[in-house]
Scaffold this motif. Structure first.
Motif, PDB file in Angstrom:
ATOM      1  N   CYS A  15     -20.433   9.613   2.206  1.00 44.53           N
ATOM      2  CA  CYS A  15     -20.869   8.963   0.974  1.00 44.53           C
ATOM      3  C   CYS A  15     -20.961   9.974  -0.174  1.00 44.53           C
ATOM      4  O   CYS A  15     -20.591   9.690  -1.312  1.00 44.53           O
ATOM      5  CB  CYS A  15     -22.233   8.332   1.222  1.00 44.53           C
ATOM      6  SG  CYS A  15     -22.710   7.211  -0.043  1.00 44.53           S
ATOM      7  N   LYS A  17     -19.150  12.363  -0.554  1.00 44.00           N
ATOM      8  CA  LYS A  17     -17.783  12.680  -0.982  1.00 44.00           C
ATOM      9  C   LYS A  17     -17.147  11.506  -1.730  1.00 44.00           C
ATOM     10  O   LYS A  17     -15.972  11.552  -2.077  1.00 44.00           O
ATOM     11  CB  LYS A  17     -16.925  13.040   0.230  1.00 44.00           C
ATOM     12  CG  LYS A  17     -17.286  14.392   0.826  1.00 44.00           C
ATOM     13  CD  LYS A  17     -16.441  14.675   2.055  1.00 44.00           C
ATOM     14  CE  LYS A  17     -16.787  16.040   2.628  1.00 44.00           C
ATOM     15  NZ  LYS A  17     -16.098  16.279   3.911  1.00 44.00           N
ATOM     16  N   GLY A  18     -17.923  10.447  -1.910  1.00 49.81           N
ATOM     17  CA  GLY A  18     -17.435   9.314  -2.687  1.00 49.81           C
ATOM     18  C   GLY A  18     -16.869   8.191  -1.849  1.00 49.81           C
ATOM     19  O   GLY A  18     -16.165   7.320  -2.363  1.00 49.81           O
ATOM     20  N   LEU A  20     -16.967   4.863  -0.364  1.00 51.27           N
ATOM     21  CA  LEU A  20     -17.763   3.641  -0.566  1.00 51.27           C
ATOM     22  C   LEU A  20     -18.042   2.923   0.743  1.00 51.27           C
ATOM     23  O   LEU A  20     -19.090   2.296   0.907  1.00 51.27           O
ATOM     24  CB  LEU A  20     -17.037   2.701  -1.518  1.00 51.27           C
ATOM     25  CG  LEU A  20     -17.085   3.077  -2.993  1.00 51.27           C
ATOM     26  CD1 LEU A  20     -16.401   2.017  -3.823  1.00 51.27           C
ATOM     27  CD2 LEU A  20     -18.517   3.254  -3.456  1.00 51.27           C
ATOM     28  N   PHE A  23     -21.064   4.189   2.217  1.00 46.20           N
ATOM     29  CA  PHE A  23     -22.290   3.691   1.577  1.00 46.20           C
ATOM     30  C   PHE A  23     -22.573   2.262   2.031  1.00 46.20           C
ATOM     31  O   PHE A  23     -23.730   1.864   2.190  1.00 46.20           O
ATOM     32  CB  PHE A  23     -22.183   3.753   0.050  1.00 46.20           C
ATOM     33  CG  PHE A  23     -23.500   3.458  -0.610  1.00 46.20           C
ATOM     34  CD1 PHE A  23     -24.485   4.420  -0.669  1.00 46.20           C
ATOM     35  CD2 PHE A  23     -23.778   2.200  -1.119  1.00 46.20           C
ATOM     36  CE1 PHE A  23     -25.726   4.153  -1.222  1.00 46.20           C
ATOM     37  CE2 PHE A  23     -25.012   1.919  -1.683  1.00 46.20           C
ATOM     38  CZ  PHE A  23     -25.982   2.902  -1.734  1.00 46.20           C
ATOM     39  N   GLU A  24     -21.517   1.513   2.240  1.00 42.66           N
ATOM     40  CA  GLU A  24     -21.711   0.144   2.742  1.00 42.66           C
ATOM     41  C   GLU A  24     -22.352   0.193   4.129  1.00 42.66           C
ATOM     42  O   GLU A  24     -23.164  -0.666   4.486  1.00 42.66           O
ATOM     43  CB  GLU A  24     -20.378  -0.605   2.782  1.00 42.66           C
ATOM     44  CG  GLU A  24     -20.560  -2.106   2.905  1.00 42.66           C
ATOM     45  CD  GLU A  24     -19.283  -2.875   2.626  1.00 42.66           C
ATOM     46  OE1 GLU A  24     -18.263  -2.232   2.288  1.00 42.66           O
ATOM     47  OE2 GLU A  24     -19.293  -4.110   2.751  1.00 42.66           O
TER      48      GLU A  24
ATOM     49  N   MET B  30     -22.440  -4.008  -3.858  1.00 45.85           N
ATOM     50  CA  MET B  30     -21.228  -3.220  -3.656  1.00 45.85           C
ATOM     51  C   MET B  30     -20.302  -3.295  -4.861  1.00 45.85           C
ATOM     52  O   MET B  30     -19.604  -2.331  -5.180  1.00 45.85           O
ATOM     53  CB  MET B  30     -20.497  -3.665  -2.382  1.00 45.85           C
ATOM     54  CG  MET B  30     -21.258  -3.364  -1.097  1.00 45.85           C
ATOM     55  SD  MET B  30     -21.910  -1.674  -0.974  1.00 45.85           S
ATOM     56  CE  MET B  30     -20.421  -0.718  -0.936  1.00 45.85           C
ATOM     57  N   ARG B  40     -18.246   7.533 -11.229  1.00 43.12           N
ATOM     58  CA  ARG B  40     -18.739   8.675 -10.477  1.00 43.12           C
ATOM     59  C   ARG B  40     -17.587   9.510  -9.924  1.00 43.12           C
ATOM     60  O   ARG B  40     -17.626  10.733  -9.938  1.00 43.12           O
ATOM     61  CB  ARG B  40     -19.616   8.186  -9.339  1.00 43.12           C
ATOM     62  CG  ARG B  40     -20.293   9.314  -8.617  1.00 43.12           C
ATOM     63  CD  ARG B  40     -21.304   8.775  -7.645  1.00 43.12           C
ATOM     64  NE  ARG B  40     -21.596   9.803  -6.675  1.00 43.12           N
ATOM     65  CZ  ARG B  40     -21.601   9.608  -5.374  1.00 43.12           C
ATOM     66  NH1 ARG B  40     -21.340   8.436  -4.891  1.00 43.12           N
ATOM     67  NH2 ARG B  40     -21.875  10.586  -4.551  1.00 43.12           N
ATOM     68  N   ARG B  48     -15.792  18.634 -10.203  1.00 40.81           N
ATOM     69  CA  ARG B  48     -15.192  19.585  -9.258  1.00 40.81           C
ATOM     70  C   ARG B  48     -14.167  20.453  -9.949  1.00 40.81           C
ATOM     71  O   ARG B  48     -13.980  21.592  -9.604  1.00 40.81           O
ATOM     72  CB  ARG B  48     -14.553  18.825  -8.104  1.00 40.81           C
ATOM     73  CG  ARG B  48     -15.601  18.379  -7.115  1.00 40.81           C
ATOM     74  CD  ARG B  48     -15.001  17.661  -5.955  1.00 40.81           C
ATOM     75  NE  ARG B  48     -16.046  17.135  -5.111  1.00 40.81           N
ATOM     76  CZ  ARG B  48     -15.897  16.136  -4.286  1.00 40.81           C
ATOM     77  NH1 ARG B  48     -14.743  15.533  -4.195  1.00 40.81           N
ATOM     78  NH2 ARG B  48     -16.890  15.710  -3.546  1.00 40.81           N
TER      79      ARG B  48
END
Lengths: 192, 331
Positions: A15, A17-18, A20, A23-24, B30, B40, B48
């Motif tokens: 998460c 590291k992005g 999604l 995260f879900e 979501m 983001r 980065r």
């Protein structure tokens, strides 16, 4: 480290590291608990949904800053939830602290615990009693009894030490008994 | 009682989360998160990308400052200094960077000027052992400058300014060496004079030829220069009082012009005088043939009158540069 914790650590890392989907995964793992925790404090489904969605959005924003140094992801997430609930009440301006004293001992005329234990309170009575606790006592009761949080986790949510959590829990139970006693007396008046 | 109460509370506190609420809220959350993730992600990418930049920029700046500082320090170095090779490389890089021959010639002339500065430096610092090496380098630079100039001229470029620069540089070199000879150890000075074909015996003869007192250092021929013109110029210079005009024993106008300054102990920086020198030479072009009495005599104005020893017959210059810039043999 337990498997669950390892899995959570992986999800958090992904998460951060992005990812999604990761995260879900976190959302799915915690949604029910966060929803229940919030719902028990605000009562209405609409407010609960608003707050819960806010909690997860905030968690997503802050997940980069999360580290495993504390009591874990659940405590971190519930601290966000707690603060959001407090914000909710501050916005509404109707936050009420309980009038009960923080420190209270069993009164002399309190019924014997054994007698009280025999009584089955209505859920509504119990929930109403919980609402009369102080905010911190209520948090301890909710987190302990609903989710079986450890004292350390609760301490992290409340930003207190574990000793304070223990004391809060004790006072909360005494307060609940005090609150519930009259109910019991009304239903089963003493004959002496 | 407490335990029972807790059990009952646990039961009472249970919340059945509505399935539709869970699904609906998941979709809502979501969706919001995906939108946020877009921002983001780009932020993350940017961060980065940018995060290491200050470090990278700092490193580049440090390297640049280090290099610039070293290069600056190297620019003031001279043979024997550990930075001197860097100075040489920097100069070579400048030559390499100059694309056209005409530019390269300019850089080489500039390098020759730096060697003269270094000669002064090393002699002043009591390191005359480097003079030989620097003289060699000076000659190399001017030879390369001539080669580049010749190529530039062949390709139709106007190289008159280069010729003037080279001429001025030779004059400066000669003046410098005249002064430096005094400061060199005797054996080195003698060897240097001998190398320049400027033996004491020659001085004697020159001096008598001019009939004037001899200045201590004799004018030395620059590399590739006509030796006669220079030495006679030196003789003529010795006879000048005002140091602005001269009469060469051999009647060389340029030699006559350069000698006085050097003889008078002035700084041998002739770099800016080339035009006036040439003007004087031009004046001589008209008069040189008729002048020259064999005795330099006293001059009032080098540009208008001069004494020559009769070498008014034009001589073949050793190179185009000499004939134009120094004019030592064509008077």
């Amino acid at each position: 480290m337990s498997n669950e914790k390892k899995e959570l650590a992986r999800l958090v890392k992904r998460c951060q590291k992005g990812d999604l989907e990761a995260f879900e995964g976190i959302y799915n793992r915690f949604f029910d608990r966060v929803y229940a925790y919030v719902f028990r404090q605000v009562d209405t489904a609409a407010d609960t949904e608003d707050i819960v969605s806010g909690v997860f959005l905030e968690a997503f924003e802050k997940i980069d800053g999360f580290t495993w140094k504390g009591a874990g992801l659940a405590a971190w997430l519930f601290r966000i939830a707690r603060n959001d609930v407090l914000d909710h009440y501050r916005r509404k301006g109707r936050w009420q602290e309980t009038a009960l004293p923080e420190q209270c001992d069993y009164p002399a005329d309190t019924a014997h615990p054994a007698e009280v234990a025999e009584h089955n309170w209505e859920n509504a009575e119990l929930l109403d009693a919980v609402k009369h606790l102080s905010e911190e006592q209520r948090q301890v009761i909710l987190l302990k009894l609903m989710f079986n949080f450890s004292n350390r986790q609760i301490a992290e949510v409340l930003e207190k030490n574990e000793g304070a959590v223990k004391a809060l829990r004790h006072r909360a139970m005494v307060s609940l008994k005090q609150i519930l006693e009259p109910v019991y007396q009304e239903d089963f008046p003493r004959n002496d | 009682m407490i335990n029972d109460l807790e059990k009952q509370l646990k039961s009472a506190l249970k919340v059945d989360v509505p399935l539709d609420a869970r699904d609906n809220l998941r979709a809502k959350v979501m969706s919001s998160i995906e939108q946020q993730a877009m921002t983001r992600k780009s932020f993350t990418r940017r961060r980065r990308f940018w995060r290491p930049q200050p470090v990278f920029a700092g490193a580049v700046l440090s390297v640049f400052l280090l290099f610039a500082g070293t290069a600056m320090a190297a620019s003031g170095s001279h043979p024997g200094n550990w930075l001197y090779p860097l100075k040489q490389k920097t100069e070579e890089a400048r030559v390499f960077a100059a694309v056209q021959d005409i530019d390269r010639a300019g850089v080489e002339i500039e390098r020759a000027g730096k060697r003269i500065d270094e000669i002064i430096s090393v002699v002043d610092e009591g390191k005359p052992e480097y003079v030989d090496e620097l003289t060699g380098r000076y000659n190399d630079h001017l030879l390369k400058a001539e080669e580049h100039s010749a190529r530039a001229a062949a390709s139709g470029e106007d190289i008159s300014h280069l010729e003037e620069m080279m001429s001025a540089m030779r004059i400066r070199y000669n003046g410098t060496m005249r002064i430096m000879l005094d400061k060199l150890p005797d054996d080195m000075a003698v060897a240097m004079r001998r190398e320049m074909g400027d033996e004491p015996g020659d001085e004697q003869s020159s001096g008598s030829a001019s009939g004037t007192p001899m200045p201590a250092p004799q004018a030395m021929p620059a590399p590739g220069m006509g030796g006669d013109g220079m030495s006679s110029g030196g003789n003529g210079g010795g006879s000048m009082d005002d140091g602005t005009s001269s009469g060469g024993g051999s009647g060389s106008m340029d030699g006559g012009m350069e000698a006085p300054d050097a003889g008078s102990g002035m700084s041998p920086d002739y770099g800016g005088d080339s035009s006036s020198m040439n003007e004087s030479s031009g004046a001589m072009d008209g008069n040189g043939g008729t002048m020259g009495s064999g005795d330099s005599g006293a001059m009032d104005d080098g540009g208008e009158s001069m004494g020559g020893s009769g070498s008014a017959v034009p001589q073949q210059p050793t190179s185009g540069m000499e004939s134009r810039g120094m004019g030592s043999s064509d008077m």
